[in-house]
Motif scaffolding. Sequence first.
Motif, PDB file in Angstrom:
ATOM      1  N   UNK A  18       1.018  -1.276  -0.008  1.00  0.00           N
ATOM      2  CA  UNK A  18      -0.156  -0.065  -0.269  1.00  0.00           C
ATOM      3  C   UNK A  18       1.010   1.241   0.182  1.00  0.00           C
ATOM      4  N   UNK A  19       0.746   2.030  -1.068  1.00  0.00           N
ATOM      5  CA  UNK A  19       1.506   3.309  -1.230  1.00  0.00           C
ATOM      6  C   UNK A  19       0.487   4.402  -1.012  1.00  0.00           C
ATOM      7  N   UNK A  20       1.093   5.451  -0.130  1.00  0.00           N
ATOM      8  CA  UNK A  20       0.162   6.611  -0.072  1.00  0.00           C
ATOM      9  C   UNK A  20       0.770   7.908  -0.241  1.00  0.00           C
ATOM     10  N   UNK A  21       0.442   8.873  -1.121  1.00  0.00           N
ATOM     11  CA  UNK A  21       0.875  10.122  -1.298  1.00  0.00           C
ATOM     12  C   UNK A  21       2.332  10.220  -1.378  1.00  0.00           C
ATOM     13  N   UNK A  22       3.060   9.191  -1.988  1.00  0.00           N
ATOM     14  CA  UNK A  22       4.522   9.292  -2.342  1.00  0.00           C
ATOM     15  C   UNK A  22       4.900  10.183  -3.114  1.00  0.00           C
ATOM     16  N   UNK A  23       6.080  11.104  -2.504  1.00  0.00           N
ATOM     17  CA  UNK A  23       6.501  12.118  -3.198  1.00  0.00           C
ATOM     18  C   UNK A  23       8.128  12.295  -3.066  1.00  0.00           C
ATOM     19  N   UNK A  60      12.730   3.133  -6.908  1.00  0.00           N
ATOM     20  CA  UNK A  60      13.871   3.309  -5.756  1.00  0.00           C
ATOM     21  C   UNK A  60      13.260   3.615  -4.414  1.00  0.00           C
ATOM     22  N   UNK A  61      12.296   4.700  -4.343  1.00  0.00           N
ATOM     23  CA  UNK A  61      11.592   4.644  -3.091  1.00  0.00           C
ATOM     24  C   UNK A  61      10.907   3.532  -2.472  1.00  0.00           C
ATOM     25  N   UNK A  62      10.423   2.797  -3.482  1.00  0.00           N
ATOM     26  CA  UNK A  62       9.603   1.562  -2.894  1.00  0.00           C
ATOM     27  C   UNK A  62      10.625   0.564  -2.436  1.00  0.00           C
ATOM     28  N   UNK A  63      11.827   0.596  -2.708  1.00  0.00           N
ATOM     29  CA  UNK A  63      12.769  -0.436  -2.603  1.00  0.00           C
ATOM     30  C   UNK A  63      13.541   0.174  -1.415  1.00  0.00           C
ATOM     31  N   UNK A  64      13.297   1.445  -0.758  1.00  0.00           N
ATOM     32  CA  UNK A  64      14.093   1.669   0.289  1.00  0.00           C
ATOM     33  C   UNK A  64      15.406   2.440  -0.058  1.00  0.00           C
ATOM     34  N   UNK A  65      15.801   2.387  -1.435  1.00  0.00           N
ATOM     35  CA  UNK A  65      17.139   2.852  -1.869  1.00  0.00           C
ATOM     36  C   UNK A  65      17.152   4.476  -1.851  1.00  0.00           C
ATOM     37  N   UNK A  71       4.835  11.541   2.183  1.00  0.00           N
ATOM     38  CA  UNK A  71       4.139  10.343   1.996  1.00  0.00           C
ATOM     39  C   UNK A  71       4.837   8.743   2.416  1.00  0.00           C
ATOM     40  N   UNK A  72       4.021   7.952   2.203  1.00  0.00           N
ATOM     41  CA  UNK A  72       4.607   6.596   2.769  1.00  0.00           C
ATOM     42  C   UNK A  72       5.062   5.764   1.596  1.00  0.00           C
ATOM     43  N   UNK A  73       6.455   5.531   1.613  1.00  0.00           N
ATOM     44  CA  UNK A  73       6.743   4.398   0.525  1.00  0.00           C
ATOM     45  C   UNK A  73       6.282   3.040   0.407  1.00  0.00           C
ATOM     46  N   UNK A  74       5.551   2.596   1.402  1.00  0.00           N
ATOM     47  CA  UNK A  74       4.685   1.471   1.277  1.00  0.00           C
ATOM     48  C   UNK A  74       4.500   0.627   2.472  1.00  0.00           C
ATOM     49  N   UNK A  75       3.299   0.324   2.858  1.00  0.00           N
ATOM     50  CA  UNK A  75       3.115  -0.674   3.887  1.00  0.00           C
ATOM     51  C   UNK A  75       3.138  -1.981   3.017  1.00  0.00           C
ATOM     52  N   UNK A 157      10.348  -5.757  -6.952  1.00  0.00           N
ATOM     53  CA  UNK A 157      10.399  -4.542  -7.953  1.00  0.00           C
ATOM     54  C   UNK A 157      11.535  -4.676  -8.965  1.00  0.00           C
ATOM     55  N   UNK A 158      11.142  -4.543 -10.206  1.00  0.00           N
ATOM     56  CA  UNK A 158      12.038  -4.697 -11.162  1.00  0.00           C
ATOM     57  C   UNK A 158      11.914  -3.332 -12.110  1.00  0.00           C
ATOM     58  N   UNK A 159      13.330  -3.003 -12.301  1.00  0.00           N
ATOM     59  CA  UNK A 159      13.586  -1.558 -13.000  1.00  0.00           C
ATOM     60  C   UNK A 159      13.907  -2.175 -14.527  1.00  0.00           C
ATOM     61  N   UNK A 160      13.123  -2.007 -15.640  1.00  0.00           N
ATOM     62  CA  UNK A 160      13.406  -2.244 -16.979  1.00  0.00           C
ATOM     63  C   UNK A 160      14.177  -3.688 -17.008  1.00  0.00           C
ATOM     64  N   UNK A 161      13.440  -4.744 -16.566  1.00  0.00           N
ATOM     65  CA  UNK A 161      14.130  -6.124 -16.532  1.00  0.00           C
ATOM     66  C   UNK A 161      14.552  -6.629 -17.719  1.00  0.00           C
TER      67      UNK A 161
END
Length: 246
Positions: A18-23, A60-65, A71-75, A157-161
């Motif tokens: 769950x991602x909320x208002x990620x900025x 990258x934010x979802x991954x914590x990098x 906002x919240x990067x993800x529950x 999470x896959x960036x341009x796999x």
Amino acid sequence: MQERYPSPSSAEAVPALRVRDLTRRFGDRVAVQEVSFELAAGERLAVIGPNGAGKTTLLSMLAGVLAPSGGEAGEVTGRIGWVPQQPAVYSKLSVAENLRLFARLERLPDPEAVVEEMLEQTGLGDRRDEQVSRLSGGNQQRLNIAIGLLSHPSVLLLDEPSSALDPRQRERLWEFILGLSRQGTSVVYSTHNVLEADRYADRVLVLGDGEVLFLGRPSELAATVSGEAGPDFEGAFVSFLRARGH
């Protein structure tokens, strides 16, 4: 368009992510602005958009990098696995040595067991002692994904796999990713190949200048342009962006 690779039904399940208002801001520039979405178990979400839209920044934010500015990067239910676009491997080590190294860095309780599991799961068992620099691009990407799977993530999470792969390698890679999805792993991937979004995603998230322009099924995106689900998703996507000034 009928979905070719259905994912597990989870309409009433707890979201895997769950991602909320990620900025994210870089100085005065807003790279990602108030992105929100939920991801079901086993669901595949493609993140697409023009160059500079914020796709890699979002992942990258979802991954914590990368730390978000708001906002919240993800529950997340479980753990998140991260596979960057460039293989994060050591070319002079063997396949098994790479897996063993990263398993120890993850401080997994039984690295050897996990290494054997990943070799079997990714079909790299016959390449276990081969130096990574000698692998094909497809097998290097399989190893890259295997490293992302070491901690048994619920969300991958896959960036341009598939960006550096030939058509046959891409097909094999997607069969592998789809197999993970069928087993319940949720997948978020960015791609410049919008046909991969149409073919493999349950839903697409379209970014433009960091903002969410659309979130829904590929057929629904095509319908916003043509009034009905059309066969040419790429043309519909280009028309969609043009109509919104991108």
